[in-house]
Write a protein that holds these residues in place. Structure first.
Motif, short mmCIF file in Angstrom:
data_model
loop_
_atom_site.label_atom_id
_atom_site.label_comp_id
_atom_site.label_asym_id
_atom_site.label_seq_id
_atom_site.Cartn_x
_atom_site.Cartn_y
_atom_site.Cartn_z
N GLY A 4 0.81 -1.20 0.00
CA GLY A 4 0.00 0.00 0.00
C GLY A 4 0.84 1.25 0.00
O GLY A 4 2.03 1.24 -0.27
N GLY A 5 0.17 2.36 0.30
CA GLY A 5 0.84 3.64 0.33
C GLY A 5 -0.12 4.69 0.85
O GLY A 5 -1.22 4.40 1.30
N PHE A 6 0.32 5.95 0.77
CA PHE A 6 -0.48 7.04 1.30
C PHE A 6 -0.26 8.30 0.47
O PHE A 6 0.71 8.41 -0.27
CB PHE A 6 -0.12 7.32 2.77
N VAL A 7 -1.20 9.23 0.62
CA VAL A 7 -1.11 10.54 -0.03
C VAL A 7 -1.48 11.58 1.02
O VAL A 7 -2.50 11.44 1.70
CB VAL A 7 -2.08 10.64 -1.22
N SER A 8 -0.65 12.62 1.17
CA SER A 8 -0.97 13.72 2.06
C SER A 8 -1.83 14.73 1.31
O SER A 8 -1.52 15.09 0.17
CB SER A 8 0.30 14.40 2.55
N LEU A 9 -2.88 15.20 1.95
CA LEU A 9 -3.78 16.17 1.35
C LEU A 9 -3.41 17.58 1.80
O LEU A 9 -2.73 17.75 2.81
CB LEU A 9 -5.23 15.84 1.73
N PRO A 10 -3.85 18.61 1.07
CA PRO A 10 -3.49 19.99 1.42
C PRO A 10 -3.92 20.42 2.82
O PRO A 10 -3.28 21.27 3.44
CB PRO A 10 -4.20 20.83 0.36
N ASP A 11 -4.99 19.84 3.36
CA ASP A 11 -5.44 20.22 4.71
C ASP A 11 -4.67 19.51 5.82
O ASP A 11 -4.97 19.69 6.99
CB ASP A 11 -6.94 19.97 4.86
N GLY A 12 -3.68 18.68 5.47
CA GLY A 12 -2.86 17.99 6.46
C GLY A 12 -3.30 16.56 6.73
O GLY A 12 -2.58 15.80 7.36
N SER A 13 -4.49 16.18 6.29
CA SER A 13 -4.94 14.80 6.49
C SER A 13 -4.31 13.90 5.43
O SER A 13 -3.66 14.37 4.51
CB SER A 13 -6.46 14.73 6.43
N VAL A 14 -4.50 12.60 5.58
CA VAL A 14 -3.93 11.63 4.65
C VAL A 14 -4.98 10.64 4.19
O VAL A 14 -5.98 10.41 4.88
CB VAL A 14 -2.73 10.86 5.26
N VAL A 15 -4.74 10.05 3.04
CA VAL A 15 -5.52 8.92 2.55
C VAL A 15 -4.54 7.76 2.44
O VAL A 15 -3.51 7.87 1.77
CB VAL A 15 -6.18 9.21 1.19
N ARG A 31 -8.67 -4.08 -1.57
CA ARG A 31 -7.97 -2.80 -1.48
C ARG A 31 -8.81 -1.91 -0.57
O ARG A 31 -9.98 -1.65 -0.84
CB ARG A 31 -7.84 -2.18 -2.87
N VAL A 32 -8.22 -1.48 0.53
CA VAL A 32 -8.92 -0.68 1.53
C VAL A 32 -8.37 0.74 1.49
O VAL A 32 -7.16 0.94 1.46
CB VAL A 32 -8.74 -1.29 2.94
N LEU A 33 -9.28 1.73 1.52
CA LEU A 33 -8.90 3.14 1.56
C LEU A 33 -9.41 3.75 2.85
O LEU A 33 -10.57 3.55 3.22
CB LEU A 33 -9.51 3.91 0.38
#
Length: 124
Positions: A4-15, A31-33
């Motif tokens: 898996g992996g992650f993405v940081s969003l502009p508001d500071g949260s992550v997916v 595949r879980v998000l």
């Protein structure tokens, strides 16, 4: 170890996106998000559902922009889809996966033990 992996969003949260074995059918994968304030909180949300142990090491398979949109538009911020991906399959709420997988995944840490009553105290 989950792919898996992650993405940081502009508001500071992550997916966070993870490929995990399906509860009740370990030969199949899903595949879980998860949308959360941090990577640690995202993994904790999955562990609290009984999907332990869940770890994210590296960023080999980060979520795609379409996956990020799917999890952000879901009210729970927690969705899944079977892998390999079928073009016609949509994202499902996590409760649907656990219901189809017959509830929580049982292991030594999630199994409930019977509670014994406390011994009666003698007055004396």
């Amino acid at each position: 170890m989950a792919d898996g992996g992650f993405v940081s969003l502009p508001d500071g949260s992550v997916v966070v996106a993870l490929a995990l074995p399906r509860p009740g059918a370990p030969a199949l994968a899903v595949r879980v998000l998860v949308h959360a304030a941090s990577r640690q909180r995202a993994l904790t949300r999955l562990r609290n559902l009984g999907l332990a142990p869940v770890y994210l090491r590296g960023n080999a398979a980060p979520p795609t922009p379409d996956e990020v949109s799917a999890v952000l538009h879901h009210p729970e911020g927690l969705v899944w889809r079977s892998t390999p991906e079928v073009a016609t399959e949509s994202w499902h709420p996590m409760t649907h996966l656990l219901r189809r997988g017959h509830g929580r995944v049982a292991d030594s840490r999630t199994r409930r033990r019977p509670v014994r009553p406390a011994p009666a105290r003698r007055k004396g």
